[in-house]
Design an enzyme around this catalytic site. Structure first.
Site, PDB file in Angstrom:
ATOM      1  N   ASP A  36       0.815  -1.204   0.000  1.00  9.95           N
ATOM      2  CA  ASP A  36       0.000   0.000   0.000  1.00  9.95           C
ATOM      3  C   ASP A  36       0.858   1.267   0.000  1.00  9.95           C
ATOM      4  OD1 ASP A  36      -2.806   0.950   0.412  1.00  9.95           O
ATOM      5  OD2 ASP A  36      -1.978   1.807   2.237  1.00  9.95           O
ATOM      6  N   GLU A  45      12.565 -16.995  -0.725  1.00  9.06           N
ATOM      7  CA  GLU A  45      12.311 -17.810  -1.914  1.00  9.06           C
ATOM      8  C   GLU A  45      13.304 -18.969  -1.971  1.00  9.06           C
ATOM      9  OE1 GLU A  45      10.593 -15.660  -5.665  1.00  9.06           O
ATOM     10  OE2 GLU A  45      12.721 -15.988  -5.966  1.00  9.06           O
TER      11      GLU A  45
HETATM   12  C1  GLC Z   1      -4.401   2.912  -0.592  1.00 10.05           C
HETATM   13  C2  GLC Z   1      -5.605   2.008  -0.452  1.00 10.05           C
HETATM   14  C3  GLC Z   1      -6.766   2.822   0.014  1.00 10.05           C
HETATM   15  C4  GLC Z   1      -6.420   3.431   1.362  1.00 10.05           C
HETATM   16  C5  GLC Z   1      -5.116   4.224   1.296  1.00 10.05           C
HETATM   17  C6  GLC Z   1      -4.579   4.521   2.657  1.00 10.05           C
HETATM   18  O1  GLC Z   1      -4.545   3.842  -1.592  1.00 10.05           O
HETATM   19  O2  GLC Z   1      -5.855   1.348  -1.653  1.00 10.05           O
HETATM   20  O3  GLC Z   1      -7.953   2.087   0.089  1.00 10.05           O
HETATM   21  O4  GLC Z   1      -7.457   4.272   1.783  1.00 10.05           O
HETATM   22  O5  GLC Z   1      -4.113   3.514   0.633  1.00 10.05           O
HETATM   23  O6  GLC Z   1      -4.089   3.348   3.247  1.00 10.05           O
END
Ligand code: GLC
Length: 548
Positions: free
Chosen positions: A210, A262
């Site tokens: 993320d 891995e």
């Molecule tokens: C990313 C995720 C989103 C979230 C953001 C903060 O963009 O896909 O859903 O709100 O990060 O974590």
């Protein structure tokens, strides 16, 4: 005239995978509490097998106050009780593996939840303490520190800083409940390496990372020129917190962890970056010692426009190959308006504005689904892997008219109710034509489903020739038998209104124009619209042909 695009060599599973994104809250609810759960997902593995996907990506399923749908993680090594337990997760992974499906988990390193024990400790600690150094605490500006340290904005609206009782400010690029971690702190670095190992040991095959472009902040904390800032895409050179060079060092650290695992386990692992960066930056994330893949948001952002789409495809293929990676194709996810809706809205529509004030009639649903079918077939024929967001295989539309009182997205709160946010693409999946929550669970669903949802359900489409679901099933099966091993791509100039290419004798043609295009010689394998005549390719339609 044709031009050949080379595809980087490699046989790793992720290079050509079809990955199905599961939003656990909204997929299937086994215990009838209105929220999806791990057991629900496990019970649908046969469905995913029949669909023909190679992997599933689980959106965050960790303990969380759910102030940003679980992207506010309170404990990275556990499962939220509302979704199940770690044992349930192990069973799910084992069953998926038995079915030949790999599992990608979502890792959220930019920020924790404010319920994470580190943040609780940091708030209780004093300025300058080691506990605070795991996050980004600063004194404010102004005579008494009453002004935020910088003018940075939160992606969800409002300032990116909030003040603690003792007067210091903490940074949160997203919700107030999501304090940013300090990625120059060695303890933070070590912790995440360990979290990677934890999930690999539990059976995970990959990671979706993320906000991978946001981890590093300019140590001088300068203000930004807000007028010219585009928040989610790093278009500003040397932005104080998006896409800074130092993130690559972190990428390499994680890659080394995965490479070592891995070797230790003899299992191919991968990580895919969620990096909303300018297209020129994408290949930097894909260098051989960094991410295996990165989501192609440039293509997702293209309107229904042949020139933009073709150049975006070309660029993604060339860039991925230049660093030995493979391209990714994605049309929808849990953050964007569903593509069947986007393609049915007039070009240039401001989606958030439409969700707030627009009429449902503005969207031509039939056209949107027709185009969605066509584009999906085009992407499935391209080299690289395709990410499918749950429900798109049913042709689901954005739920446009969710009542304000059910909206849960922090975008709604932080924009002071001027933007609805992303709940409309997160409405629970309809499995049956009738019944409580259309088979999602035995009772209601955490977001209300539209009354006509049953007509889109799996049950309504299963075995029905021409349904979106059957198109996906046929396309995925044919793809596995044809395109996946077809290597390089040759662009074909068949018609000015068509995107057409050939790979190893297989031809894919998409008609972006208004009138029919002559079908070239060969066996018609599949058409995105079964009303297509045998001799012509209708507007907004894709066909796959095998050369004689
Ligand atoms: C990313 C995720 C989103 C979230 C953001 C903060 O963009 O896909 O859903 O709100 O990060 O974590």
């Amino acid at each position: 005239m044709s031009e050949t695009i080379h595809v980087a060599a490699g046989t790793e599973w992720w290079r050509n995978a079809v990955v199905y994104q599961v939003y656990p809250r909204s997929f299937a609810d086994a215990n009838g509490d209105g929220t999806g759960d791990v057991e629900g997902i496990r019970s649908r593995i046969p469905y995913l097998t029949q669909l023909g996907v190679n992997a599933i990506w689980m959106n965050p399923w960790y303990p969380s106050p759910l102030l940003d749908g679980g992207y506010d993680v309170a404990d990275y090594r556990s499962i939220a009780p509302m979704f199940g337990s770690l044992d349930d997760a192990k069973r799910l992974i084992a069953d998926a593996h038995d079915a030949g499906i790999r599992v990608i988990v979502d890792l959220v390193p930019n920020h924790t939840s404010w319920d994470h024990k580190w943040f609780v400790e940091a708030v209780a600690a004093t300025p300058g303490s080691a506990a605070r150094d795991r996050y980004i605490f600063r004194d404010g500006k102004g005579e008494n520190g009453e002004l935020p340290p910088t003018n940075w904005s939160s992606v969800f609206g409002g300032p990116a800083w909030s003040r603690c009782e003792d007067g210091q400010w903490y940074l949160h690029l997203f919700d107030i409940s999501q304090p940013d971690l300090n990625w120059t702190n060695p303890e933070v670095r070590a912790e995440f390496c360990d979290i990677f190992r934890f999930w690999v040991d539990l059976g995970a095959d990959g990671f979706r990372v993320d906000v991978s472009h946001g981890l590093i902040k300019d140590p001088d904390f300068p203000d930004v020129d807000l007028a010219s800032e585009i928040l989610t895409v790093g278009h500003i050179e040397n932005h104080p917190h998006w896409d800074r060079d130092e993130v690559h060092e972190i990428n390499r650290e994680w890659r080394a962890v995965l490479d070592a695992k891995e070797v230790e386990l003899g299992r191919e692992l991968m990580m895919v970056a969620e990096a909303w960066v300018k297209p020129e930056s994408v290949p930097l994330y894909l260098r051989p010692d960094e991410y295996h893949q990165s989501f192609n948001f440039d293509f997702l952002g293209c309107p229904w426009d042949i020139t933009q789409m073709r150049s975006s495809i070309n660029r993604a293929l060339v860039d991925a190959a230049s660093v030995g990676s493979s391209a990714t194709w994605v049309l929808s996810n849990h953050d964007v308006v569903r593509h069947a809706t986007r393609y049915g809205l007039p070009e240039g529509t401001d989606y958030q504005e439409w969700l707030m004030h627009g009429s449902a009639e503005l969207c031509d649903h039939t056209l949107g689904v027709k185009r969605a079918r066509a584009i999906t077939m085009m992407l499935l024929a391209l080299p690289g892997s395709t990410y499918i967001y749950q429900g798109e295989e049913l042709g689901l539309h954005e739920v446009h008219d969710l009542p304000h009182e059910v909206l849960d997205d922090p975008v709604w709160r932080r924009s002071e109710h001027t933007r609805k946010g992303r709940d409309g693409c997160r409405v629970p999946i309809p499995w049956t034509t009738t019944g409580a929550s259309f088979g999602f669970g035995s009772d209601g669903s955490w977001l209300p489903q539209p009354s006509d949802w049953g007509a889109q359900s799996v049950e309504a489409q299963d075995g029905v020739a021409g349904s979106v679901l059957e198109l996906y099933r046929s396309a995925l099966a044919l793809r596995a038998a044809s395109w996946v091993d077809s290597g390089d791509l040759n662009w074909l100039e068949l018609d000015p209104h068509a995107i057409a290419f050939e790979r190893n004798g297989y031809v894919c043609i998409t008609n972006f124009g208004d009138s029919d295009i002559q079908l070239p010689d060969g066996d018609l394998l599949l058409a995105s619209d079964d009303s297509a005549s045998i001799a012509m390719i209708a507007a907004n339609t894709t066909v796959w042909i095998k050369r004689p």
